[in-house]
Design a protein around this motif. Sequence first.
Motif, mmCIF file in Angstrom:
data_model
loop_
_atom_site.group_PDB
_atom_site.id
_atom_site.type_symbol
_atom_site.label_atom_id
_atom_site.label_comp_id
_atom_site.label_asym_id
_atom_site.label_seq_id
_atom_site.Cartn_x
_atom_site.Cartn_y
_atom_site.Cartn_z
ATOM 1 N N TYR A 25 0.846 -1.285 -0.161
ATOM 2 C CA TYR A 25 0.125 0.090 -0.045
ATOM 3 C C TYR A 25 0.870 1.276 -0.100
ATOM 4 O O TYR A 25 0.576 2.256 0.880
ATOM 5 C CB TYR A 25 -1.072 -0.103 1.072
ATOM 6 C CG TYR A 25 -1.964 -1.147 0.945
ATOM 7 C CD1 TYR A 25 -3.146 -1.255 0.343
ATOM 8 C CD2 TYR A 25 -1.630 -2.486 1.780
ATOM 9 C CE1 TYR A 25 -3.944 -2.410 0.166
ATOM 10 C CE2 TYR A 25 -2.441 -3.542 1.609
ATOM 11 C CZ TYR A 25 -3.599 -3.303 0.834
ATOM 12 O OH TYR A 25 -4.437 -4.632 0.790
ATOM 13 N N ILE A 36 -9.171 -2.228 -7.741
ATOM 14 C CA ILE A 36 -9.624 -3.611 -7.439
ATOM 15 C C ILE A 36 -11.045 -3.322 -6.668
ATOM 16 O O ILE A 36 -12.006 -4.205 -7.145
ATOM 17 C CB ILE A 36 -8.670 -4.241 -6.470
ATOM 18 C CG1 ILE A 36 -7.512 -4.655 -7.122
ATOM 19 C CG2 ILE A 36 -9.406 -5.580 -5.969
ATOM 20 C CD1 ILE A 36 -6.237 -5.212 -6.190
ATOM 21 N N TYR A 42 -14.664 -8.279 -8.104
ATOM 22 C CA TYR A 42 -14.395 -8.208 -6.691
ATOM 23 C C TYR A 42 -15.464 -7.608 -5.783
ATOM 24 O O TYR A 42 -15.954 -6.550 -5.640
ATOM 25 C CB TYR A 42 -13.137 -7.202 -6.703
ATOM 26 C CG TYR A 42 -12.480 -7.147 -5.000
ATOM 27 C CD1 TYR A 42 -11.429 -8.360 -4.843
ATOM 28 C CD2 TYR A 42 -12.852 -6.296 -4.067
ATOM 29 C CE1 TYR A 42 -10.985 -8.282 -3.699
ATOM 30 C CE2 TYR A 42 -12.154 -6.284 -2.941
ATOM 31 C CZ TYR A 42 -11.326 -7.506 -2.602
ATOM 32 O OH TYR A 42 -10.520 -7.579 -1.605
ATOM 33 N N THR A 149 -9.955 -7.458 6.278
ATOM 34 C CA THR A 149 -8.467 -7.322 6.659
ATOM 35 C C THR A 149 -8.161 -8.461 7.463
ATOM 36 O O THR A 149 -7.057 -8.880 7.436
ATOM 37 C CB THR A 149 -8.454 -5.902 7.322
ATOM 38 O OG1 THR A 149 -8.790 -4.867 6.476
ATOM 39 C CG2 THR A 149 -7.004 -5.844 7.798
ATOM 40 N N TYR A 192 -9.561 -12.501 -7.511
ATOM 41 C CA TYR A 192 -8.269 -12.407 -7.289
ATOM 42 C C TYR A 192 -7.614 -12.751 -8.690
ATOM 43 O O TYR A 192 -6.174 -12.582 -8.616
ATOM 44 C CB TYR A 192 -7.690 -13.375 -6.230
ATOM 45 C CG TYR A 192 -8.445 -13.002 -4.692
ATOM 46 C CD1 TYR A 192 -7.512 -11.900 -3.940
ATOM 47 C CD2 TYR A 192 -9.555 -13.454 -4.343
ATOM 48 C CE1 TYR A 192 -8.156 -11.598 -2.850
ATOM 49 C CE2 TYR A 192 -10.042 -12.888 -3.304
ATOM 50 C CZ TYR A 192 -9.241 -12.080 -2.575
ATOM 51 O OH TYR A 192 -9.885 -11.394 -1.198
HETATM 52 C C1 AVJ Z 1 -7.722 -5.545 1.690
HETATM 53 C C2 AVJ Z 1 -6.673 -7.580 2.402
HETATM 54 C C3 AVJ Z 1 -9.122 -7.476 2.101
HETATM 55 O O1 AVJ Z 1 -7.708 -10.004 0.720
HETATM 56 O O2 AVJ Z 1 -9.236 -9.346 -0.641
HETATM 57 C C4 AVJ Z 1 -7.328 -7.722 -3.024
HETATM 58 C C5 AVJ Z 1 -6.696 -7.280 -0.428
HETATM 59 N N1 AVJ Z 1 -5.601 -8.548 -2.605
HETATM 60 N N2 AVJ Z 1 -6.919 -8.357 -4.072
HETATM 61 C C6 AVJ Z 1 -8.308 -9.024 0.187
HETATM 62 C C7 AVJ Z 1 -6.589 -7.848 -1.932
HETATM 63 C C8 AVJ Z 1 -5.994 -8.707 -3.881
HETATM 64 C C9 AVJ Z 1 -7.826 -7.582 0.216
HETATM 65 N N3 AVJ Z 1 -7.768 -7.278 1.568
#
Ligand code: AVJ
Length: 309
Positions: A25, A36, A42, A149, A192
């Motif tokens: 970050y 995203i 997502y 998180t 993802y």
């Molecule tokens: C912010 C940790 C919740 O795990 O989905 C998004 C970060 N990594 N796409 C997650 C993330 C890849 C995200 N978090």
Amino acid sequence: MACLPRDARAGLAAPPRRLPPKYFYDARGSALFEEITRLPEYYLTRTERAILERVADDLIAELTPRALVEYGSGSASKTRVLLDAMHARGLLEAYGAVEVSEAALLASARALAARYPALELEGVLADFERPLTLPFADRPRLILLLGSTVGNFAREEAIDFLERVRDLMTPADGFLIGFDLVKEPARLLSAYNDPAGVTARFNLNVLRVLNRELRGDLRPADFEHVAVYDEEAARIEMYLTAKRPVVARLRSIDLELRLDEGERILTELSHKYTPESARALVAGAGLDLVRWDTDADADFALGLARLPS
Ligand code: AVJ
């Protein structure tokens, strides 16, 4: 506090190689993460927001918090749903955030001060894996750990973290946790592995962070974004996989990296929960799960934890 030199040395010197996800970050990584959250694949962010919009008023009526305290100052848009619900009931007094990035802390403080001029603001600049203090303990607080998180922590670490939050809570506090839920692997994988490649850019960006912060010469083009779902562990694992043999240096920490073709660096774990595993986690940290709200498809959940009565 975050310590990239130490974490890079400990995690990258030898296989199994890994790097904590907090280093994603920087400014570019944060912007890519925002991108995203808007991807059709997502579902997490928009689903969590929809649940919040539905339950915020009820939650605030139940807890009557006078302060909102958030881990990660996050996308203010979700926070605002709760702040507005508190404001509408005449409860809103204070907002606190625990954040690693000073820039993110300042930006969110500025935005909130403009929207709620009377709001007391307090930022804690800290790595929130080690919560030492939470502001506004003198009044009922709603503490937030949103966005799944919690999924970044291995199970044991998640329990440790929740225990430390519990030790900072009073009986008046509520602790709201966002859980991404176990679902069809294909849907998890596409969240993802988006076809637009935003998640790949987000993952590869950490190499640029290493280059900038540790005077490195890693080439993002030598690596490939890989996200797999481990059904047994109920987690997405994100890797950067070497597409060819890699020899690179991180000069600031005097580290030479030699990776074979196909060798990978673990950059993120994203655990998925069931109602049972979430309940067990919360109970394992000595908290009671007093409320559980999901969307109609049970893609995502918000769990409310409190001290046992
Ligand atoms: C912010 C940790 C919740 O795990 O989905 C998004 C970060 N990594 N796409 C997650 C993330 C890849 C995200 N978090």
